[in-house]
Enzyme design. Structure first.
Site, PDB file in Angstrom:
ATOM      1  N   ASN A  81      73.556  33.398   0.375  1.00  0.00           N
ATOM      2  CA  ASN A  81      72.423  33.149   1.273  1.00  0.00           C
ATOM      3  C   ASN A  81      71.869  31.731   1.173  1.00  0.00           C
ATOM      4  O   ASN A  81      71.327  31.213   2.153  1.00  0.00           O
ATOM      5  CB  ASN A  81      71.312  34.171   0.952  1.00  0.00           C
ATOM      6  CG  ASN A  81      70.011  33.830   1.641  1.00  0.00           C
ATOM      7  OD1 ASN A  81      69.824  34.132   2.818  1.00  0.00           O
ATOM      8  ND2 ASN A  81      69.099  33.159   0.922  1.00  0.00           N
ATOM      9  N   TYR A 145      74.423  20.786  10.077  1.00  0.00           N
ATOM     10  CA  TYR A 145      74.094  22.215   9.967  1.00  0.00           C
ATOM     11  C   TYR A 145      75.013  23.037  10.859  1.00  0.00           C
ATOM     12  O   TYR A 145      75.611  24.023  10.414  1.00  0.00           O
ATOM     13  CB  TYR A 145      72.628  22.434  10.348  1.00  0.00           C
ATOM     14  CG  TYR A 145      72.133  23.835  10.071  1.00  0.00           C
ATOM     15  CD1 TYR A 145      71.910  24.269   8.762  1.00  0.00           C
ATOM     16  CD2 TYR A 145      71.879  24.735  11.103  1.00  0.00           C
ATOM     17  CE1 TYR A 145      71.446  25.560   8.498  1.00  0.00           C
ATOM     18  CE2 TYR A 145      71.418  26.021  10.854  1.00  0.00           C
ATOM     19  CZ  TYR A 145      71.198  26.427   9.547  1.00  0.00           C
ATOM     20  OH  TYR A 145      70.745  27.711   9.287  1.00  0.00           O
ATOM     21  N   LYS A 149      77.795  25.620   9.414  1.00  0.00           N
ATOM     22  CA  LYS A 149      77.550  27.049   9.663  1.00  0.00           C
ATOM     23  C   LYS A 149      78.717  27.657  10.443  1.00  0.00           C
ATOM     24  O   LYS A 149      79.066  28.812  10.239  1.00  0.00           O
ATOM     25  CB  LYS A 149      76.206  27.256  10.363  1.00  0.00           C
ATOM     26  CG  LYS A 149      75.014  27.012   9.448  1.00  0.00           C
ATOM     27  CD  LYS A 149      74.970  28.028   8.292  1.00  0.00           C
ATOM     28  CE  LYS A 149      73.747  27.863   7.408  1.00  0.00           C
ATOM     29  NZ  LYS A 149      73.642  28.910   6.378  1.00  0.00           N
TER      30      LYS A 149
HETATM   31  N1  LIG Z   1      64.947  30.103   8.678  1.00  0.00           N
HETATM   32  C1  LIG Z   1      65.753  30.155   9.719  1.00  0.00           C
HETATM   33  O1  LIG Z   1      65.316  29.977  10.865  1.00  0.00           O
HETATM   34  C2  LIG Z   1      67.222  30.469   9.530  1.00  0.00           C
HETATM   35  C3  LIG Z   1      67.958  30.844  10.654  1.00  0.00           C
HETATM   36  C4  LIG Z   1      69.307  31.123  10.507  1.00  0.00           C
HETATM   37  C5  LIG Z   1      69.905  31.051   9.261  1.00  0.00           C
HETATM   38  N2  LIG Z   1      69.173  30.687   8.180  1.00  0.00           N
HETATM   39  C6  LIG Z   1      69.860  30.623   6.892  1.00  0.00           C
HETATM   40  O2  LIG Z   1      69.247  31.502   5.987  1.00  0.00           O
HETATM   41  C7  LIG Z   1      69.493  31.082   4.636  1.00  0.00           C
HETATM   42  C8  LIG Z   1      68.184  31.098   3.876  1.00  0.00           C
HETATM   43  O3  LIG Z   1      67.310  30.147   4.469  1.00  0.00           O
HETATM   44  P1  LIG Z   1      65.724  30.315   4.558  1.00  0.00           P
HETATM   45  O4  LIG Z   1      65.351  30.138   5.966  1.00  0.00           O
HETATM   46  O5  LIG Z   1      65.293  31.530   3.799  1.00  0.00           O
HETATM   47  O6  LIG Z   1      65.311  28.978   3.817  1.00  0.00           O
HETATM   48  P2  LIG Z   1      64.359  28.658   2.580  1.00  0.00           P
HETATM   49  O7  LIG Z   1      64.310  27.198   2.542  1.00  0.00           O
HETATM   50  O8  LIG Z   1      63.087  29.451   2.691  1.00  0.00           O
HETATM   51  O9  LIG Z   1      65.167  29.255   1.347  1.00  0.00           O
HETATM   52  C9  LIG Z   1      66.361  28.698   0.907  1.00  0.00           C
HETATM   53  C10 LIG Z   1      66.375  28.796  -0.605  1.00  0.00           C
HETATM   54  O10 LIG Z   1      67.654  28.360  -1.053  1.00  0.00           O
HETATM   55  C11 LIG Z   1      67.462  27.586  -2.220  1.00  0.00           C
HETATM   56  N3  LIG Z   1      68.625  26.724  -2.413  1.00  0.00           N
HETATM   57  C12 LIG Z   1      68.978  25.604  -1.721  1.00  0.00           C
HETATM   58  N4  LIG Z   1      70.124  25.095  -2.186  1.00  0.00           N
HETATM   59  C13 LIG Z   1      70.516  25.910  -3.204  1.00  0.00           C
HETATM   60  C14 LIG Z   1      71.629  25.926  -4.070  1.00  0.00           C
HETATM   61  N5  LIG Z   1      72.575  24.981  -4.019  1.00  0.00           N
HETATM   62  N6  LIG Z   1      71.719  26.920  -4.991  1.00  0.00           N
HETATM   63  C15 LIG Z   1      70.777  27.877  -5.076  1.00  0.00           C
HETATM   64  N7  LIG Z   1      69.695  27.916  -4.272  1.00  0.00           N
HETATM   65  C16 LIG Z   1      69.577  26.944  -3.342  1.00  0.00           C
HETATM   66  C17 LIG Z   1      66.179  26.845  -1.999  1.00  0.00           C
HETATM   67  O11 LIG Z   1      65.587  26.422  -3.205  1.00  0.00           O
HETATM   68  C18 LIG Z   1      65.327  27.903  -1.276  1.00  0.00           C
HETATM   69  O12 LIG Z   1      64.541  28.668  -2.149  1.00  0.00           O
HETATM   70  C19 LIG Z   1      70.152  29.700   4.752  1.00  0.00           C
HETATM   71  O13 LIG Z   1      71.534  29.814   4.570  1.00  0.00           O
HETATM   72  C20 LIG Z   1      69.820  29.291   6.182  1.00  0.00           C
HETATM   73  O14 LIG Z   1      70.738  28.375   6.703  1.00  0.00           O
HETATM   74  C21 LIG Z   1      67.847  30.393   8.293  1.00  0.00           C
END
Ligand SMILES: NC(=O)c1ccc[n+]([C@@H]2O[C@H](COP(=O)([O-])OP(=O)(O)OC[C@H]3O[C@@H](n4cnc5c(N)ncnc54)[C@H](O)[C@@H]3O)[C@@H](O)[C@H]2O)c1
Length: 254
Positions: A81, A145, A149
């Site tokens: 994730n 990104y 992705k």
């Molecule tokens: N928020 C959105 O709109 C959205 C939409 C589609 C997909 N996503 C995807 O969901 C996933 C989670 O994102 P989110 O929105 O919860 O973001 P977020 O920034 O709230 O959480 C991401 C977490 O990942 C941690 N992180 C970053 N790099 C890391 C690494 N190398 N090892 C371990 N931890 C690491 C960060 O410290 C953070 O706590 C991501 O892959 C993101 O691309 C998010």
């Protein structure tokens, strides 16, 4: 309650906040024993303490062995994730592209390398990839990104088609906007495209669990993404023209 999760050893990377924390909470509520990983050790510990899980801080690329030990030797479910937002164009710095590849794609590949030998021997295992609608559709203003992705989606697809007859289940979660720190950081492009239909992190967890129950690969917390994906495949030029209109609207608003 999803029977497949009761008592399972579960790892969620990037689970110190946002979608990962919501997944960790839901797996714990369903009876999973959860390893909470995050680069930010304090955040990982806080979520682990809250859900009775185990914090394994560090880079998501290199935690499978420690997580496996913490779970008594077996990882049943692995949620890849952790991700980085990585906006910018082709001109984004080399380090931005490299980090996006490393976290959004290679961390998944490295985890699979570490997990597959046990899973194939046991004939079971579940790999959950938090991709993004950007992995199916492409996000304006965010080349690193979007590209990485797409890579994460391709890798999840490859895992699924290669190992589904050997007991390995794969799910690719492809949401649009989700209200997390990452969405807050997407700026004006996110405000235009993602914020109006943004959902909560727990909605993503709900969609995953519905997908697990129904044994589906593609998890779309925003169901409308299915129509956009279909339109892209059916008529790429028309779809690109529509996306370019969005790009022009974004440029005009800046
Ligand atoms: N928020 C959105 O709109 C959205 C939409 C589609 C997909 N996503 C995807 O969901 C996933 C989670 O994102 P989110 O929105 O919860 O973001 P977020 O920034 O709230 O959480 C991401 C977490 O990942 C941690 N992180 C970053 N790099 C890391 C690494 N190398 N090892 C371990 N931890 C690491 C960060 O410290 C953070 O706590 C991501 O892959 C993101 O691309 C998010």
């Amino acid at each position: 309650m999803v029977g497949a999760v009761q008592g399972a050893g579960v790892v969620v990377t990037g689970a110190g906040g946002g979608i990962g924390a919501a997944l960790a909470r839901r797996f714990a509520a369903e009876g999973g024993r959860v390893v909470v990983n995050d680069l930010d050790a304090g955040k990982a510990k806080a979520v682990a303490d809250e859900i009775g899980g185990i914090a394994v801080p560090g880079d998501a690329s290199a935690i499978v062995a420690e997580a496996k030990d913490a779970l008594g030797g077996v990882v049943d479910v692995y949620c890849a994730n952790a991700g980085v937002g990585s906006g910018g164009s082709e001109a984004a710095p080399e380090e931005v592209w490299a980090l996006a590849w490393d976290v959004n794609v290679m961390a998944h590949v490295r985890a699979a390398q570490a997990l597959l030998p046990d899973w194939l021997e046991r004939g079971s295992g579940r790999f959950v990839s938090t991709v993004s609608a950007a992995g199916l559709l492409t996000m304006i203003g965010a080349a690193p990104y979007s590209v990485t992705k797409h890579g994460a989606y391709a890798f999840a697809e490859w895992l699924s088609l290669t190992y589904r007859h050997r007991g390995v289940k794969v799910h690719a979660i492809c949401p649009q906007g989700v209200r997390t720190d990452m969405l807050d950081a997407t700026g004006s492009a996110g405000d235009l495209v993602l914020v109006p239909t943004a959902i909560e992190p727990q909605d993503v967890a709900d969609a995953l669990f519905k997908g697990i129950e129904e044994d589906r690969f593609l998890i779309l917390p925003h169901p409308e993404v299915a129509g956009y994906y279909e339109a892209r495949a059916a008529d790429p030029d028309r779809w690109l023209t529509n996306m370019n209109h969005l790009q022009q609207k974004w440029e005009a608003a800046q």
